[in-house]
Design a protein around this motif. Structure first.
Motif, PDB file in Angstrom:
ATOM      1  N   GLN A 153       0.832  -1.212   0.000  1.00  0.00           N
ATOM      2  CA  GLN A 153       0.000   0.000   0.000  1.00  0.00           C
ATOM      3  C   GLN A 153       0.857   1.249   0.000  1.00  0.00           C
ATOM      4  N   GLY A 154       1.846   1.243   0.906  1.00  0.00           N
ATOM      5  CA  GLY A 154       2.736   2.402   1.002  1.00  0.00           C
ATOM      6  C   GLY A 154       3.460   2.654  -0.301  1.00  0.00           C
ATOM      7  N   LEU A 155       3.945   1.550  -0.904  1.00  0.00           N
ATOM      8  CA  LEU A 155       4.677   1.674  -2.173  1.00  0.00           C
ATOM      9  C   LEU A 155       3.790   2.288  -3.242  1.00  0.00           C
ATOM     10  N   ILE A 156       2.537   1.790  -3.328  1.00  0.00           N
ATOM     11  CA  ILE A 156       1.637   2.294  -4.378  1.00  0.00           C
ATOM     12  C   ILE A 156       1.345   3.768  -4.156  1.00  0.00           C
ATOM     13  N   LYS A 157       1.080   4.128  -2.872  1.00  0.00           N
ATOM     14  CA  LYS A 157       0.781   5.530  -2.587  1.00  0.00           C
ATOM     15  C   LYS A 157       1.986   6.405  -2.914  1.00  0.00           C
ATOM     16  N   GLY A 158       3.167   5.949  -2.497  1.00  0.00           N
ATOM     17  CA  GLY A 158       4.372   6.726  -2.760  1.00  0.00           C
ATOM     18  C   GLY A 158       4.601   6.911  -4.246  1.00  0.00           C
ATOM     19  N   LEU A 159       4.451   5.807  -4.996  1.00  0.00           N
ATOM     20  CA  LEU A 159       4.648   5.883  -6.453  1.00  0.00           C
ATOM     21  C   LEU A 159       3.641   6.829  -7.082  1.00  0.00           C
ATOM     22  N   VAL A 194       2.962  12.049  -9.858  1.00  0.00           N
ATOM     23  CA  VAL A 194       2.391  13.388 -10.039  1.00  0.00           C
ATOM     24  C   VAL A 194       3.494  14.440  -9.994  1.00  0.00           C
ATOM     25  N   ILE A 195       4.384  14.302  -9.005  1.00  0.00           N
ATOM     26  CA  ILE A 195       5.352  15.373  -8.760  1.00  0.00           C
ATOM     27  C   ILE A 195       6.409  15.431  -9.864  1.00  0.00           C
ATOM     28  N   ALA A 237      20.490  14.137  -5.673  1.00  0.00           N
ATOM     29  CA  ALA A 237      19.654  15.335  -5.808  1.00  0.00           C
ATOM     30  C   ALA A 237      18.182  14.964  -5.769  1.00  0.00           C
ATOM     31  N   MET A 238      17.832  13.850  -6.412  1.00  0.00           N
ATOM     32  CA  MET A 238      16.417  13.464  -6.488  1.00  0.00           C
ATOM     33  C   MET A 238      15.890  12.949  -5.158  1.00  0.00           C
ATOM     34  N   MET A 239      16.736  12.205  -4.427  1.00  0.00           N
ATOM     35  CA  MET A 239      16.236  11.489  -3.235  1.00  0.00           C
ATOM     36  C   MET A 239      15.601  12.400  -2.189  1.00  0.00           C
ATOM     37  N   PRO A 240      16.325  13.417  -1.675  1.00  0.00           N
ATOM     38  CA  PRO A 240      15.678  14.266  -0.670  1.00  0.00           C
ATOM     39  C   PRO A 240      14.487  15.008  -1.238  1.00  0.00           C
ATOM     40  N   ALA A 241      14.593  15.413  -2.509  1.00  0.00           N
ATOM     41  CA  ALA A 241      13.506  16.183  -3.116  1.00  0.00           C
ATOM     42  C   ALA A 241      12.218  15.373  -3.115  1.00  0.00           C
ATOM     43  N   LEU A 242      12.318  14.078  -3.400  1.00  0.00           N
ATOM     44  CA  LEU A 242      11.106  13.260  -3.444  1.00  0.00           C
ATOM     45  C   LEU A 242      10.725  12.733  -2.066  1.00  0.00           C
ATOM     46  N   THR A 243      11.724  12.571  -1.167  1.00  0.00           N
ATOM     47  CA  THR A 243      11.412  12.014   0.159  1.00  0.00           C
ATOM     48  C   THR A 243      10.625  13.009   1.003  1.00  0.00           C
ATOM     49  N   THR A 244      10.918  14.308   0.847  1.00  0.00           N
ATOM     50  CA  THR A 244      10.240  15.291   1.696  1.00  0.00           C
ATOM     51  C   THR A 244       8.738  15.281   1.473  1.00  0.00           C
ATOM     52  N   ILE A 245       8.291  14.853   0.289  1.00  0.00           N
ATOM     53  CA  ILE A 245       6.853  14.922  -0.009  1.00  0.00           C
ATOM     54  C   ILE A 245       6.063  13.990   0.909  1.00  0.00           C
ATOM     55  N   ALA A 264     -11.576  16.779   9.969  1.00  0.00           N
ATOM     56  CA  ALA A 264     -10.772  16.869   8.753  1.00  0.00           C
ATOM     57  C   ALA A 264      -9.638  15.860   8.825  1.00  0.00           C
ATOM     58  N   ILE A 265      -9.569  14.962   7.832  1.00  0.00           N
ATOM     59  CA  ILE A 265      -8.484  13.989   7.770  1.00  0.00           C
ATOM     60  C   ILE A 265      -7.529  14.446   6.671  1.00  0.00           C
ATOM     61  N   PRO A 266      -6.271  14.766   7.009  1.00  0.00           N
ATOM     62  CA  PRO A 266      -5.364  15.244   5.969  1.00  0.00           C
ATOM     63  C   PRO A 266      -4.970  14.141   4.998  1.00  0.00           C
ATOM     64  N   LEU A 267      -4.826  14.514   3.737  1.00  0.00           N
ATOM     65  CA  LEU A 267      -4.305  13.595   2.718  1.00  0.00           C
ATOM     66  C   LEU A 267      -2.794  13.714   2.741  1.00  0.00           C
ATOM     67  N   VAL A 268      -2.134  12.705   3.264  1.00  0.00           N
ATOM     68  CA  VAL A 268      -0.681  12.778   3.388  1.00  0.00           C
ATOM     69  C   VAL A 268      -0.152  11.355   3.440  1.00  0.00           C
ATOM     70  N   LEU A 269       1.051  11.157   2.943  1.00  0.00           N
ATOM     71  CA  LEU A 269       1.603   9.802   2.934  1.00  0.00           C
ATOM     72  C   LEU A 269       1.930   9.334   4.342  1.00  0.00           C
ATOM     73  N   ALA A 270       2.545  10.201   5.147  1.00  0.00           N
ATOM     74  CA  ALA A 270       2.879   9.835   6.519  1.00  0.00           C
ATOM     75  C   ALA A 270       2.563  11.024   7.402  1.00  0.00           C
ATOM     76  N   ASN A 271       1.483  10.929   8.175  1.00  0.00           N
ATOM     77  CA  ASN A 271       1.094  12.054   9.015  1.00  0.00           C
ATOM     78  C   ASN A 271       1.835  11.971  10.339  1.00  0.00           C
ATOM     79  N   VAL A 272       3.120  12.327  10.319  1.00  0.00           N
ATOM     80  CA  VAL A 272       3.924  12.214  11.533  1.00  0.00           C
ATOM     81  C   VAL A 272       3.865  13.521  12.298  1.00  0.00           C
ATOM     82  N   ASP A 273       4.105  13.392  13.589  1.00  0.00           N
ATOM     83  CA  ASP A 273       3.973  14.547  14.459  1.00  0.00           C
ATOM     84  C   ASP A 273       5.119  15.535  14.271  1.00  0.00           C
TER      85      ASP A 273
END
Lengths: 391, 171
Positions: free
Chosen positions: A13-19, A24-25, A105-113, A128-137
């Motif tokens: 699931q995580g992989l699909i969401k991340g991909l 998109v980005i 160069a690509m790794m941090p740019a895509l990881t921050t999303i 309200a439930i945020p749409l986010v890959l990892a809703n960390v504190d």
């Protein structure tokens, strides 16, 4: 469909969401490079890219010509060109790090999303439930931490190129990025002082910041840009410096360093640097929007919940409160704001002349940093006073 | 899932830590150090210490190692020969080795580490408030002393790098 999804392994699931987010980005960043050329052309009173066209689309009357004039096919043409061009690797470079730098160069740019929320929907209880890959504190801290790793791509690219101009570019890059990181971090602290009211559990979540900007009432609905204009300004200036945008384009500085850190790069490796730069801009603008411009709330004092409520009231249609519709609506509002900011990035680039290197350092250390510290102390005192008198 | 991730990050940490000391190229050593920090941050995340993990990345990986690289590149250590072993480094290394072996020995004989006191931890991890509270109460003195040390270091740098009129450059 839903059953199939929830039966999948969490990792899948995580992989699909991340991909999905990367899918998109990545094109969005590519589209930004086209937009850059179109915007620059518009500002300089010339047509810009307007020739590339796929033959069978050219046969459609009006629409075909319109798309050709708009230059949308240059995006595909550029992508194909970068993919199939010969990859030049100069003989004097350190091959491992030379190839590694664009990937880094690509790794941090895509990881921050992963920790940047980009929309919200309302569940049955109305939360309200945020749409986010990892809703960390630690939300924002994670963005800062991971994006600060982006400096290594510039350092390594310049060092591995083993020639003078790239080296100078990378030395400038490392000094510049570290200098402006300080002001950037200090400028957002007032926001988190404000939302971390005493008694409540502390948080640095970006979704929480938006939640605070969508509360009812005058103070609740105020976007933080009105409450803390100086913070927003310092953050924006630092964002320009952190993403190497003009007027802070020291790592590149075409004017005096040929191409700066990427002088020796070509073809796909070169384009990776640019996709990474635009991804950084997209994520940075996203964070700026979330912190100071209300995230997915359409207007100040009008929250997403209000808008959806009005729509439902006006149409009485069930689809207006469907989570899918609300999610897409919030995503659209958020993306609209982010793309507006990207346009402002380009606007500034083609309007303001670039700084000299000593001016960049002077601005960062002697103007912005003291300003950020003064701003922090002022807001810390004010917030302590307000919260003391409120309780 | 979790043990696999633990092994992955542990392997990354140890392998890159070995890389730091084993490689002859200074830039490779710095990059291995960076990987090592990323591995440790990954281990922290698995312990639910998100704040610690991201601060580690932000401060050490994001700024300190970047400055290391900066200095390595400016000094250009490529052409240097190995210095060989001198008496003092060997002496210091032996002490460090002794400490390491003692530490490992106690770990082996006791079989496990002390479990952290769950009450003392007070729900640290993601929440920021317990950290801040601890820093401003229990650990106030160490924080102040560290801040003072950093201030002195900063003053030293300013004094050393400032060009003072009428004073000969000491070289």
């Amino acid at each position: 469909m839903i059953d199939f999804w929830s039966n999948l392994h969490p990792v899948v699931q995580g992989l699909i969401k991340g991909l999905a987010v990367i899918m998109v980005i990545f094109p969005l960043a590519g589209a930004c490079s086209l937009a850059e050329r179109k915007v620059s052309a518009w500002m300089q009173g010339r047509p810009g890219p307007n020739r590339a066209i796929v033959p069978w689309i050219a046969w459609i009357p009006f629409v075909g010509t319109f798309l050709q004039r708009l230059g949308v096919f240059h995006l595909m043409a550029d992508g194909a060109k970068f993919l199939f061009k010969e990859e030049p690797v100069p003989g004097h470079v350190n091959k491992v790090y030379f190839a590694l730098a664009p990937a880094i160069a690509m790794m941090p740019a895509l990881t921050t999303i992963t920790v940047v929320p980009f929309g919200a929907y309302f569940n049955a209880a109305g939360d309200a439930i945020p749409l986010v890959l990892a809703n960390v504190d630690v939300g924002l801290l994670a963005v800062f931490a991971v994006s600060s790793l982006g400096v290594y791509s510039l350092i390594l690219a310049g060092w591995a190129s083993n020639s003078k101009y790239p080296f100078l570019g990378s030395v400038r890059a490392s000094a510049q990025l570290i200098s402006y990181e300080l002001s950037m971090t200090l400028s957002v602290i007032p926001v988190f002082l404000w939302i971390n009211a005493p008694g409540a559990p502390g948080t640095m979540s970006l979704a929480k910041v938006v939640e605070f900007q969508s509360l009812p009432g005058f103070w609740g609905g105020t976007w933080f840009v009105f409450l803390m204009p100086l913070s927003a300004f310092i953050f924006l200036v630092s964002l320009f410096a952190e993403t190497n945008r003009q007027p802070f384009d020291m790592p590149e500085s075409e004017a005096d360093l040929v191409g700066g850190f990427h002088t020796e790069y070509g073809a796909f490796k070169w384009s990776l640097f640019f996709v990474a730069e635009y991804s950084h801009m997209l994520v940075g603008s996203g964070v700026f929007t979330l912190l100071f411009f209300g995230g997915w709330n359409p207007l100040p004092w009008i929250s997403l919940a209000d808008l959806v409520g009005w729509l439902h009231h006006a149409t009485h249609a069930a689809w207006t409160i469907h989570p899918l519709f609300v999610g897409v609506l919030s995503l659209g509002i958020f993306l609209g704001k982010v793309l507006t900011l990207i346009f402002i990035f380009m606007w500034v680039r083609w309007t303001v002349p670039r700084f000299r290197y000593d001016q960049v350092m002077k601005l960062g250390w002697q103007k912005l940093l003291p300003l950020a510290i003064a701003n922090l102390i002022l807001y810390a005192l004010a917030i302590a006073f307000i919260q003391k008198s409120a309780s | 899932m979790a043990p696999a991730l633990f092994h992955l990050f542990a392997l990354l940490t140890v392998a890159s830590a070995v890389g730091v000391v084993a490689t002859k190229n200074a830039v490779t050593a710095a990059m291995s150090f960076l990987l090592c920090l990323v591995g440790v941050a990954g281990l922290f995340v698995q312990l639910d210490a998100y704040l610690l993990a991201f601060l580690l990345l932000l401060v050490y990986a994001g700024a300190v190692v970047a400055l290391f690289l900066f200095i390595i590149m400016l000094l250009d250590t490529q052409g240097q020969k190995n210095w060989g072993f001198k008496k003092f480094p060997i002496f210091v290394s032996l002490i460090a080795l002794g400490l390491l072996l003692t530490g490992l020995g106690t770990f082996v004989t006791r079989g496990q580490l002390d479990a952290p006191n769950p009450n003392a931890a007070g729900g640290v991890g993601a929440a920021l408030k317990p950290y801040a509270y601890q820093l401003f109460t229990t650990y106030l003195l160490p924080v102040q002393v560290m801040g003072f040390l950093l201030l002195i270091a900063m003053l030293g740098v300013i004094v050393l790098s400032k060009k003072i009129d009428g004073v000969e450059d000491v070289k």
